[in-house]
Design an enzyme around this catalytic site. Structure first.
Site, short mmCIF file in Angstrom:
data_model
loop_
_atom_site.label_atom_id
_atom_site.label_comp_id
_atom_site.label_asym_id
_atom_site.label_seq_id
_atom_site.Cartn_x
_atom_site.Cartn_y
_atom_site.Cartn_z
N GLY A 203 -14.72 3.77 7.33
CA GLY A 203 -13.57 2.91 7.07
C GLY A 203 -13.95 1.83 6.07
N GLY A 208 -16.75 -1.75 8.95
CA GLY A 208 -18.08 -1.14 9.13
C GLY A 208 -19.14 -2.17 9.46
CD GLU A 225 -21.56 7.06 4.96
OE1 GLU A 225 -21.24 6.63 3.82
OE2 GLU A 225 -22.73 7.26 5.30
CB CYS A 259 -14.33 6.73 0.41
SG CYS A 259 -14.85 8.40 0.78
P1 NAD Z 1 -10.34 0.32 8.41
O1 NAD Z 1 -11.70 -0.28 8.35
O2 NAD Z 1 -9.17 -0.59 8.42
O3 NAD Z 1 -10.22 1.19 9.76
C1 NAD Z 1 -11.10 2.27 10.02
C2 NAD Z 1 -11.19 2.44 11.53
O4 NAD Z 1 -11.93 1.37 12.09
C3 NAD Z 1 -9.85 2.43 12.24
O5 NAD Z 1 -9.90 3.35 13.30
C4 NAD Z 1 -9.76 0.99 12.74
O6 NAD Z 1 -8.88 0.84 13.83
C5 NAD Z 1 -11.21 0.73 13.12
N1 NAD Z 1 -11.65 -0.66 13.09
C6 NAD Z 1 -11.38 -1.61 12.17
N2 NAD Z 1 -12.05 -2.75 12.45
C7 NAD Z 1 -12.78 -2.50 13.57
C8 NAD Z 1 -13.68 -3.29 14.36
N3 NAD Z 1 -13.95 -4.56 14.08
N4 NAD Z 1 -14.25 -2.72 15.44
C9 NAD Z 1 -14.00 -1.43 15.76
N5 NAD Z 1 -13.14 -0.64 15.06
C10 NAD Z 1 -12.55 -1.17 13.98
O7 NAD Z 1 -10.21 1.39 7.24
P2 NAD Z 1 -8.93 2.29 6.84
O8 NAD Z 1 -7.91 1.45 6.16
O9 NAD Z 1 -8.48 3.12 8.00
O10 NAD Z 1 -9.59 3.30 5.79
C11 NAD Z 1 -9.70 3.03 4.43
C12 NAD Z 1 -11.13 2.66 4.07
O11 NAD Z 1 -12.02 3.67 4.51
C13 NAD Z 1 -11.37 2.52 2.58
O12 NAD Z 1 -12.17 1.41 2.32
C14 NAD Z 1 -12.12 3.81 2.23
O13 NAD Z 1 -12.92 3.71 1.07
C15 NAD Z 1 -12.93 3.99 3.46
N6 NAD Z 1 -13.39 5.38 3.60
C16 NAD Z 1 -14.73 5.63 3.46
C17 NAD Z 1 -15.20 6.93 3.54
C18 NAD Z 1 -16.66 7.23 3.41
O14 NAD Z 1 -17.10 8.29 3.88
N7 NAD Z 1 -17.46 6.37 2.81
C19 NAD Z 1 -14.30 7.98 3.78
C20 NAD Z 1 -12.94 7.68 3.92
C21 NAD Z 1 -12.50 6.37 3.85
#
Ligand code: NAD
Length: 452
Positions: A203, A208, A225, A259
């Site tokens: 995320g 992360g 990631e 991403c």
């Molecule tokens: P996000 O961080 O908002 O959420 C991701 C997940 O984490 C969700 O399930 C969310 O509910 C949970 N979450 C958020 N904060 C948390 C915390 N403090 N504790 C526990 N869980 C928590 O991200 P998003 O908007 O869903 O996804 C988009 C992001 O993901 C972009 O930055 C993208 O680049 C990244 N991404 C990275 C990869 C990779 O493999 N590097 C792949 C896909 C997406």
């Protein structure tokens, strides 16, 4: 309550379910632990059989799953079908890895037997984003299960229906509780982090780092990631006509919400010819209904995500930059933005520094390869990078010097083979690679055993 709406039809409620409370998370982990003990003690062939049955279930529901991905997260249908195919391949790949060696025998220093043996860690807590609503949960759950762990998945709220459908498909194939899906927001994710024996997060950077901090407090293994800001360098010897279309699709496909999406294009030398060709290629992309096979650019995931892209385009102009195309919002019910290309922003502008998760891309220039690599590397993220050139020496040099976990030569930053390690450098990744053979390291611990 978790309410997931379709981004192309924001009145279309895809699913509404209660968020999982922290005490329910604790119960899910207890159940998963009970199931995991039997699962890990059983024969490897039983685990392989179950993973292959999961693959069959996903393949059997392929059309329906692709339609759900389109509806829930607005992914263009051809990409959604590709994601379903990838999910099947991932499950079959890890079904086979069950039979890989789990250790090695070494010459003992004295008489006896000296060997290593891998064992599962327990129950994995998996926290996932919405943009690959099937493939990311499965590229974590499949190896976790293959190597004898249980798996508790906390999907992003925006992809709740996709995750729940996976749980339904797998329920008849796995012991009760071994694979659980817990809908919820960050609070549910925090409870998952509080109970898991190993944590895999994908995320945003902020999410992360928060998860990694909490896991560190507990002394639990974690990988995160996170976002990218992926550059593509175009050398003067590249075939501009051919590459402009590839880069346009890598920047704007799925509305720039991968991403690995190309966020910056660094042109070496005179950018005039590339600029015109690239803008024409971006303008030729079909923006619209993600259910239509000709669509490359669907909606953004939410109104807030759409507004951020529009605001960033405006701020680029305020900062002295130029919008070469896009920047506006088409007349539509959904959260669409016209694919946007910007140039000439100052080096501290957000487009030159951080990920903007949408169909917006910065065009930059550099006088030579050295400077282009310096520009490409001048961001905190380091997930993917691409370089277009016909010169082998330049390709090799760029592949060594770009800060990125994934480097592509004459291919777009997006699109990665599922059977290789995946992850970034610098702020994009924490705690080891996932996918491919790297997953076995992450989901197991190695024991060194001496018998004399
Ligand atoms: P996000 O961080 O908002 O959420 C991701 C997940 O984490 C969700 O399930 C969310 O509910 C949970 N979450 C958020 N904060 C948390 C915390 N403090 N504790 C526990 N869980 C928590 O991200 P998003 O908007 O869903 O996804 C988009 C992001 O993901 C972009 O930055 C993208 O680049 C990244 N991404 C990275 C990869 C990779 O493999 N590097 C792949 C896909 C997406």
């Amino acid at each position: 309550m978790i309410s997931s709406y379709s981004p192309q039809q924001p009145k279309d409620l895809v699913v509404e379910v209660p968020a999982t409370a922290p005490d329910e998370v604790a119960v899910a982990f207890e159940n998963a632990r009970t199931a995991q003990r039997e699962w890990s003690a059983g024969p490897a062939a039983a685990r392989a059989g179950a993973l292959n049955a999961m693959a069959d279930a996903v393949a059997g529901a392929a059309g329906e799953l692709a339609d759900l991905v389109v509806r829930e997260v607005g992914k263009p249908v051809l990409e959604a079908r590709g994601e379903v195919g990838r999910s099947v391949a991932i499950l079959r790949y890890y079904a086979q890895q069950v039979f890989d060696p789990i250790g090695a025998v070494h010459e003992p220093s004295a008489q006896g037997l000296l060997f290593t043996s891998r064992r599962p860690l327990g129950v994995a807590g998996l926290i996932t984003p919405w943009n690959f609503p099937l493939a990311i949960p499965l590229w974590k759950a499949a190896p976790a299960l293959a190597f004898g762990n249980g798996a508790v998945l906390k999907p992003a709220p925006e992809s709740t229906a996709c995750a729940l459908r996976l749980a339904e498909l797998f329920a008849p194939l796995l012991a009760d509780g071994l694979f659980a899906v817990l809908p919820g927001e960050a609070e549910t994710g925090q409870a998952v982090v509080a109970h898991a024996d190993v944590i895999s997060f994908t995320g945003s950077g902020a999410g992360g780092r928060a998860v990694a901090r909490a896991a560190g407090e507990r002394g639990v293994r974690v990988q995160a990631e996170m976002g990218g800001q992926s550059p593509t360098i175009v050398l003067p010897d590249a075939d501009l006509g051919a590459v402009a279309g590839q880069i346009a699709a890598a920047a704007m496909g799925f509305a720039g919400q991968k991403c690995t999406s190309t966020k910056r294009v660094v042109v070496v030398g005179d950018a005039a010819e590339f600029r015109d060709t690239f803008v024409a290629a971006v303008e030729a992309l079909v923006v619209g209904d993600p259910a239509a096979t000709e669509t490359t650019v669907g909606p953004l995931i939410s109104e807030a995500a759409r507004d951020r892209v529009v605001d960033v385009a405006r701020s680029a102009v305020d900062a002295g930059g130029r919008v070469l195309t896009g920047g506006g919002v088409p007349d539509s019910d959904g959260w669409f933005v016209a694919p946007t290309v910007v140039e000439s922003v100052p080096s501290d502008h957000v487009l030159a520094r951080d990920e903007v998760f949408g169909p917006i891309c910065l065009l930059q220039t550099a006088p030579d390869l050295d400077q282009a690599i310096a520009v490409a590397n001048a961001v905190p993220a380091g997930l993917a990078a691409a370089v277009y050139t016909r010169d082998l020496a330049t390709s090799l040099q760029a592949a060594q010097r770009l800060d990125a976990g994934l480097v592509k030569v004459n291919a777009p930053t997006t699109g990665v083979d599922f059977y290789l390690p995946f992850g970034g450098e610098k702020a994009s990744s924490l705690g080891g690679r996932e996918q491919g053979k790297a997953a076995q390291d992450f989901y197991t611990s190695t024991r060194t055993i001496t018998i004399t």
